[in-house]
Design a protein around this motif. Structure first.
Motif, PDB file in Angstrom:
ATOM      1  N   ARG A 156       0.853  -1.177   0.000  1.00 22.94           N
ATOM      2  CA  ARG A 156       0.000   0.000   0.000  1.00 22.94           C
ATOM      3  C   ARG A 156       0.897   1.237   0.000  1.00 22.94           C
ATOM      4  N   PRO A 157       0.354   2.398  -0.368  1.00 22.67           N
ATOM      5  CA  PRO A 157       1.192   3.606  -0.381  1.00 22.67           C
ATOM      6  C   PRO A 157       1.934   3.854   0.921  1.00 22.67           C
ATOM      7  N   TYR A 158       1.306   3.539   2.062  1.00 19.94           N
ATOM      8  CA  TYR A 158       1.949   3.790   3.353  1.00 19.94           C
ATOM      9  C   TYR A 158       3.209   2.942   3.540  1.00 19.94           C
ATOM     10  N   ASP A 159       3.284   1.813   2.823  1.00 20.45           N
ATOM     11  CA  ASP A 159       4.479   0.973   2.912  1.00 20.45           C
ATOM     12  C   ASP A 159       5.683   1.624   2.252  1.00 20.45           C
ATOM     13  N   CYS A 160       5.452   2.698   1.498  1.00 20.99           N
ATOM     14  CA  CYS A 160       6.540   3.373   0.795  1.00 20.99           C
ATOM     15  C   CYS A 160       7.156   4.507   1.616  1.00 20.99           C
ATOM     16  N   ILE A 161       6.516   4.880   2.726  1.00 25.55           N
ATOM     17  CA  ILE A 161       6.965   6.046   3.492  1.00 25.55           C
ATOM     18  C   ILE A 161       8.390   5.865   4.006  1.00 25.55           C
ATOM     19  N   PHE A 162       8.675   4.746   4.651  1.00 25.76           N
ATOM     20  CA  PHE A 162       9.998   4.492   5.213  1.00 25.76           C
ATOM     21  C   PHE A 162      11.061   4.316   4.126  1.00 25.76           C
ATOM     22  N   PRO A 163      10.840   3.436   3.144  1.00 27.38           N
ATOM     23  CA  PRO A 163      11.878   3.301   2.101  1.00 27.38           C
ATOM     24  C   PRO A 163      12.101   4.591   1.321  1.00 27.38           C
ATOM     25  N   LEU A 164      11.076   5.434   1.164  1.00 23.70           N
ATOM     26  CA  LEU A 164      11.268   6.713   0.479  1.00 23.70           C
ATOM     27  C   LEU A 164      12.272   7.583   1.226  1.00 23.70           C
ATOM     28  N   PHE A 165      12.195   7.596   2.549  1.00 22.33           N
ATOM     29  CA  PHE A 165      13.141   8.392   3.334  1.00 22.33           C
ATOM     30  C   PHE A 165      14.568   7.885   3.144  1.00 22.33           C
ATOM     31  N   LEU A 166      14.742   6.569   3.176  1.00 19.50           N
ATOM     32  CA  LEU A 166      16.064   5.992   2.954  1.00 19.50           C
ATOM     33  C   LEU A 166      16.548   6.256   1.536  1.00 19.50           C
ATOM     34  N   PHE A 167      15.655   6.160   0.575  1.00 21.87           N
ATOM     35  CA  PHE A 167      15.967   6.480  -0.828  1.00 21.87           C
ATOM     36  C   PHE A 167      16.461   7.917  -0.955  1.00 21.87           C
ATOM     37  N   LEU A 168      15.800   8.854  -0.284  1.00 22.72           N
ATOM     38  CA  LEU A 168      16.181  10.265  -0.375  1.00 22.72           C
ATOM     39  C   LEU A 168      17.539  10.522   0.262  1.00 22.72           C
ATOM     40  N   ALA A 169      17.870   9.768   1.311  1.00 20.74           N
ATOM     41  CA  ALA A 169      19.212   9.869   1.877  1.00 20.74           C
ATOM     42  C   ALA A 169      20.245   9.474   0.831  1.00 20.74           C
TER      43      ALA A 169
END
Length: 382
Positions: free
Chosen positions: A71-84
């Motif tokens: 679900r979209p909410y599952d992307c919140i954490f990996p998105l932060f790591l991706f942006l790092a």
């Protein structure tokens, strides 16, 4: 870790500040953090108090799947790591090109990663605990610290871009092989249940203290390996964005195409290796990473190419102190402050309006706290 007053804002990320800032990067990081610090409660409260079908649907999208799926909410954490990872070519690339001491850079990278691990332990357990058995060592901050650290070390030591892609593919394929081929006592090989997976078994075998889900920890040791690949996806995106000889339009096409391709490949891989955030499966890396690339493409197009920036300030204020606001909730009672400021006013309205107002007031207090720090040019650097 330090709080300092500086003349130029710097990002609160697990790496040094980039030489040239991308407003889209700060805005997207703030947009991501908005949901982490409580933004999703808007939809949950709306669904509960109104029963509106669209609110119920949105509230469901802002929950994690129980096990397999996305679900979209599952992307919140990996998105932060991706942006790092996206920040890495900006923060380290120019220093490497200048010939700065690589040993000093590596020491800072490792120190930063370990500090985030320590902050994660404190976030989970506080400063005082009764015994080692009651402590939880894995954490979101530890995942960001370790995965980001190794992604940066790969960037520093593997200077050939094709070789980095090979490392990325090797991590995903190697992790898949570990999950499917290494037997777990009592369950055999290829078991991807919470109790029977190799990930949970390694957590129970080597991790001290308690696990978040008793037999498994979603931020455990082995699943940190594919999280490195999530960070590397960000490094690849940052490398494209930093490239001086590529037009903005071409950068946008490359990022968007890469995002769509990753999402498609991830769902094809799902046929034999389920998309699973708890296990951080290789297919999950591609699906979450693909959507992260698409989100970055959209923000880059709107903000840095079209120059539509009027709406970004709200999110930039959050993104500039992302680690600080994540930790601040453990020491500052924002809910009490919100009730003190807005409770009397909300009391005159109906129960549904009070509930929505309480969430908005809670978020407003957090944002005003960050805005105060932003105006004072105080940013937490880890």
């Amino acid at each position: 870790m330090q709080s300092s007053t500086v003349s130029t804002p710097e990002p609160a990320l697990a790496q040094p500040a980039p030489v040239r800032r991308l407003l889209s990067l700060d805005a997207l990081r703030g947009f991501d953090m908005f949901w982490i610090i409580g933004g999703e409660e808007i939809f949950h409260v709306l669904a509960k108090t109104t029963g509106w079908a669209w609110a119920i649907f949105m509230a469901d999208q802002f929950t994690h799947v129980d096990w397999n799926g996305f679900r979209p909410y599952d992307c919140i954490f990996p998105l932060f790591l991706f942006l790092a990872g996206v920040s890495t070519p900006y923060s380290l690339g120019s220093r490497l090109e200048r010939g700065d001491d690589r040993g000093a850079m590596v020491r800072k990278i490792i120190t930063r990663g370990l500090v985030l691990v320590l902050l994660g332990i404190i976030y989970n357990n506080g400063l005082f605990t009764k015994s080692l058995d009651e402590m939880r060592f894995p954490s979101v901050l530890a995942r960001i610290g370790l995965a980001g650290m190794f992604a940066q070390l790969i960037y520093v030591y593997v200077r050939n871009e094709r070789a980095r892609y090979a490392v990325f593919a090797g991590i995903l394929l190697g992790y898949w092989a570990l999950l499917m081929l290494v037997p777990v006592p009592g369950f055999g090989a290829g078991n991807l249940t919470m109790e029977g997976s190799l990930v949970g078994y390694i957590d129970r075998l080597v991790m001290p203290g308690r696990l978040y889900k008793v037999v498994h920890d979603p931020e455990g040791l082995l699943s940190t390996l594919p999280a490195i690949a999530t960070g590397l996806l960000g490094v690849f995106a940052g490398t494209v964005l930093r490239h001086k000889n590529i037009s903005d339009a071409r950068k946008l096409r490359q990022l968007a195409l890469a995002g769509v391709t990753c999402v498609a490949l991830g769902w094809v891989w799902n046929l034999v290796l389920p998309v699973n955030k708890n296990l951080w499966t290789s297919s999950f890396v591609l699906v979450a990473g693909g959507w992260s690339l698409i989100a970055l493409s959209l923000f880059y197009w709107i903000i840095d190419m079209m120059n539509w920036r009027w709406w970004t300030f709200f999110f930039v204020v959050i993104g500039m102190n992302s680690i600080l606001i994540y930790l601040a909730g453990e020491v500052i009672n924002f809910e009490y402050a919100s009730h003190y400021l807005f409770g009397g006013l909300l009391h005159i309205f109906s129960k549904p309006v009070q509930a929505i107002g309480a969430v908005l007031g809670f978020l407003a207090v957090k944002w005003l706290f960050l805005y105060f720090l932003y105006k004072k040019k105080v940013f937490m650097r880890v």
